[in-house]
Design an enzyme around this catalytic site. Structure first.
Site, PDB file in Angstrom:
ATOM      1  CG  PHE A   1      -0.255  -0.043   2.540  1.00  0.00           C
ATOM      2  CD1 PHE A   1       0.292   1.096   3.120  1.00  0.00           C
ATOM      3  CD2 PHE A   1      -0.146  -1.249   3.221  1.00  0.00           C
ATOM      4  CE1 PHE A   1       0.931   1.045   4.353  1.00  0.00           C
ATOM      5  CE2 PHE A   1       0.498  -1.320   4.454  1.00  0.00           C
ATOM      6  CZ  PHE A   1       1.037  -0.163   5.015  1.00  0.00           C
TER       7      PHE A   1
ATOM      8  NE  ARG B   1      -2.168   3.887  18.269  1.00  0.00           N
ATOM      9  CZ  ARG B   1      -2.049   3.832  16.943  1.00  0.00           C
ATOM     10  NH1 ARG B   1      -1.581   4.866  16.272  1.00  0.00           N
ATOM     11  NH2 ARG B   1      -2.399   2.745  16.283  1.00  0.00           N
TER      12      ARG B   1
ATOM     13  CG  ASN C   1      -6.894   6.262   8.246  1.00  0.00           C
ATOM     14  OD1 ASN C   1      -6.268   7.255   7.889  1.00  0.00           O
ATOM     15  ND2 ASN C   1      -6.321   5.259   8.888  1.00  0.00           N
TER      16      ASN C   1
ATOM     17  CG  HIS D   1      -0.083   9.461  11.408  1.00  0.00           C
ATOM     18  ND1 HIS D   1       0.336   8.171  11.173  1.00  0.00           N
ATOM     19  CD2 HIS D   1       0.834  10.009  12.248  1.00  0.00           C
ATOM     20  CE1 HIS D   1       1.467   7.958  11.835  1.00  0.00           C
ATOM     21  NE2 HIS D   1       1.788   9.063  12.495  1.00  0.00           N
TER      22      HIS D   1
END
Length: 141
Positions: free
Chosen positions: A59, A87, A114, A117
């Site tokens: 990826f 997180r 998404n 990060h």
């Protein structure tokens, strides 16, 4: 009280949705202080360098292309347990697996796009923060 720092990047998909303020509000409500921030367009070289650990993964090229597809908002967050706290706010890498109310569940489209990060350890956070910020750019609050 031991403070930690972590690197956070609001990725091009979330920047394009104009949700930087919404995400910053979540950071602050969770007790994460923003001690440095940059709004920038990553170069291919910067993206490849930052994600070099993934260079041999299938990826990698798609990730680099995505990260240079639009501007990003990069910030250093500080608090007790900053890495884990950040997180937890982000949620699972794949937004389909992210808990409701997390940043990725609310703002991400896919595992590739998404929304954000976050550093995965205190050690990596130090490396990632130094990649984007000089010590003089981080302001103690």
């Amino acid at each position: 009280m031991v403070l930690e720092r972590t690197l956070s990047i609001i990725k091009p998909d979330a920047v394009a949705k104009n949700v930087i303020g919404d995400i910053y509000s979540r950071f602050e409500k969770a007790g994460l202080k923003i001690v440095a921030a940059k709004y920038k367009q990553l170069s291919r070289r910067e993206a490849e360098g930052f994600y070099a650990v993934h260079r041999d993964r299938p990826f990698f090229n798609a990730l680099v292309e995505f990260m240079i597809s639009g501007p990003v908002m990069i910030q250093v967050l500080e608090s007790e347990n900053a890495v884990a706290r950040h997180r937890e706010l982000l949620g699972a890498t794949n937004p389909k697996d992210a808990a409701p109310g997390t940043i990725r569940a609310d703002f991400a489209e896919s595992i590739e796009a998404n929304a954000a990060h976050g550093s995965d350890s205190v050690e990596n956070a130090a490396i990632e923060v130094a990649y984007f910020f000089a010590a003089t750019e981080i302001i103690l609050r």
